[in-house]
Design an enzyme around this catalytic site. Sequence first.
Site, PDB file in Angstrom:
ATOM      1  N   LYS A   1       1.850 -14.756 106.736  1.00 47.08           N
ATOM      2  CA  LYS A   1       2.655 -13.742 107.421  1.00 47.08           C
ATOM      3  C   LYS A   1       1.764 -12.768 108.175  1.00 47.08           C
ATOM      4  O   LYS A   1       2.057 -12.374 109.310  1.00 47.08           O
ATOM      5  CB  LYS A   1       3.528 -12.990 106.412  1.00 47.08           C
ATOM      6  CG  LYS A   1       4.347 -11.861 107.024  1.00 47.08           C
ATOM      7  CD  LYS A   1       5.290 -11.246 106.004  1.00 47.08           C
ATOM      8  CE  LYS A   1       4.555 -10.397 104.990  1.00 47.08           C
ATOM      9  NZ  LYS A   1       4.033  -9.136 105.576  1.00 47.08           N
TER      10      LYS A   1
ATOM     11  N   THR B   1      14.826  -1.092 103.062  1.00 46.64           N
ATOM     12  CA  THR B   1      14.459  -1.704 104.335  1.00 46.64           C
ATOM     13  C   THR B   1      14.106  -3.171 104.129  1.00 46.64           C
ATOM     14  O   THR B   1      13.417  -3.515 103.171  1.00 46.64           O
ATOM     15  CB  THR B   1      13.264  -0.960 104.967  1.00 46.64           C
ATOM     16  OG1 THR B   1      13.534   0.441 104.985  1.00 46.64           O
ATOM     17  CG2 THR B   1      13.012  -1.434 106.379  1.00 46.64           C
TER      18      THR B   1
ATOM     19  N   HIS C   1      14.078  -1.937  86.254  1.00 48.76           N
ATOM     20  CA  HIS C   1      13.675  -3.333  86.435  1.00 48.76           C
ATOM     21  C   HIS C   1      13.291  -4.056  85.144  1.00 48.76           C
ATOM     22  O   HIS C   1      13.741  -5.193  84.931  1.00 48.76           O
ATOM     23  CB  HIS C   1      12.539  -3.431  87.448  1.00 48.76           C
ATOM     24  CG  HIS C   1      13.005  -3.411  88.868  1.00 48.76           C
ATOM     25  ND1 HIS C   1      12.162  -3.542  89.943  1.00 48.76           N
ATOM     26  CD2 HIS C   1      14.251  -3.270  89.403  1.00 48.76           C
ATOM     27  CE1 HIS C   1      12.851  -3.481  91.066  1.00 48.76           C
ATOM     28  NE2 HIS C   1      14.120  -3.313  90.765  1.00 48.76           N
TER      29      HIS C   1
END
Length: 456
Positions: free
Chosen positions: A40, A154, A242
């Site tokens: 990436k 986001t 989490h």
Amino acid sequence: MHNTLPTLILGAGPAAIQLAVDISATGDARLGLYNRPSTKGERLKQYLALTPTLYLQGTGKAQATQKESSVTIDCYIDQLAQAVGDWQRLILAVPADHYYAVLQQIPWAALPQLKSVILLSSSMGSGLMVQNLLNAAGKRDVEVISLSSYYADTKYIRAETQDISANTQDINAGTQDIGAIQPYRAYTKAFKQRIYLANQWGNAGSAEMSWLTAVLARHHIDTLPCSNLLAAERFSITNYVHPPLALADTTLQALFYPEQRSQYLYKTQPEGPVCPAVIADLAGLADDYKRLLNRLGVEEINLLRFLNDDNYPVPASMVSRRWIDEFPQLPPLEQQYALFVRYTALLVDPYSTPDEQGRFYDFSAVKVATVYQDANALWHLPRVPLEDVHKLRTLLLLAGALDVVMPTAQRLLQRFQQALKAFIDRVGEEHCHPSLLGDDCDRQAAIIEQQWRSQT
């Protein structure tokens, strides 16, 4: 507030794009971006070499303050040895468990004008660790600022569609399908209501603290300054939420057996892990943190108030104000019941607009990401739960050094380690990425302890 400090963002994910846009909106600062070498990263590097622009848009509630925007990136690096020159502000936009590895590689002597290091999404103890590393590098005057968490939600926009509504709610979106994302284009769908922040001096009026307050005010985010770094970092929501959900038995089964049916992190059983036993772990972990925070000289949080008032509120018909305000004084079973009701109230977004069939937005449809293989056929763990395991292990090691017992954290980690060992035995250690085989949590915990003791 006009601010022109040359700023290098360490990390180049969706949060970095939002951050770069916000920094650009507050002044004409020179902006740099670091991203580690990766598939990436190489795509992003090649793209920025031709078009040095990142794109961002808002959707849903975020559209009120985030319009379609672009930002110019003046410098892109993929080696930390290149982090040199006149940078005056570093912002860590990598996962909190990566702070140590990243900062160990910074050539501090080559940053003579450095004024601040900002932790965009800290964990408990992150600021102390960063402060210690800066002190060791002779940078005692550099301001360290911790934010309790990243201030928005986001995601990348995926290449196969420009319709952001088609992007799935995967908590590790793009991790397994690198080719599908556009690493230069992101969208934000929500902003946090409140962010806690602090520097090592407890000086809420510093220029950098004031600048951050102005940046977040663009999106109507309340900023609450705290007296010290730990006081801000105790409000890191992922530390509380989490581990009980991501390390539940049903979640681990979905994580390590990707061929089985999907699970959803915030749904009730059988679609997800939420059940009374998991909620008991959530409450138990908060009690663990209470003991650790008290040992560190920091007051614990009111968990239900934090979850509801600072993050995602639910209707009072589901979770009463009495429950919220009196949560620390409630009997343990009533605490667990209140938390369970809250999570069932968020299976859908109670404030969304229902569709023609009367169905509200499926807020809890956050798919559990699974193990995956890279281009070299090595197995990886997704960010959730790997980052959460590292943070939890660091805090458990710190607690042990301070003679604090954390039985729930210990049990959650043991469950994960057993599941991980079974997976490694099944696929073979030689087929696993090194991140599955070791970590530097012991070193991080030792640094945090050392810095804390030096200040007490």
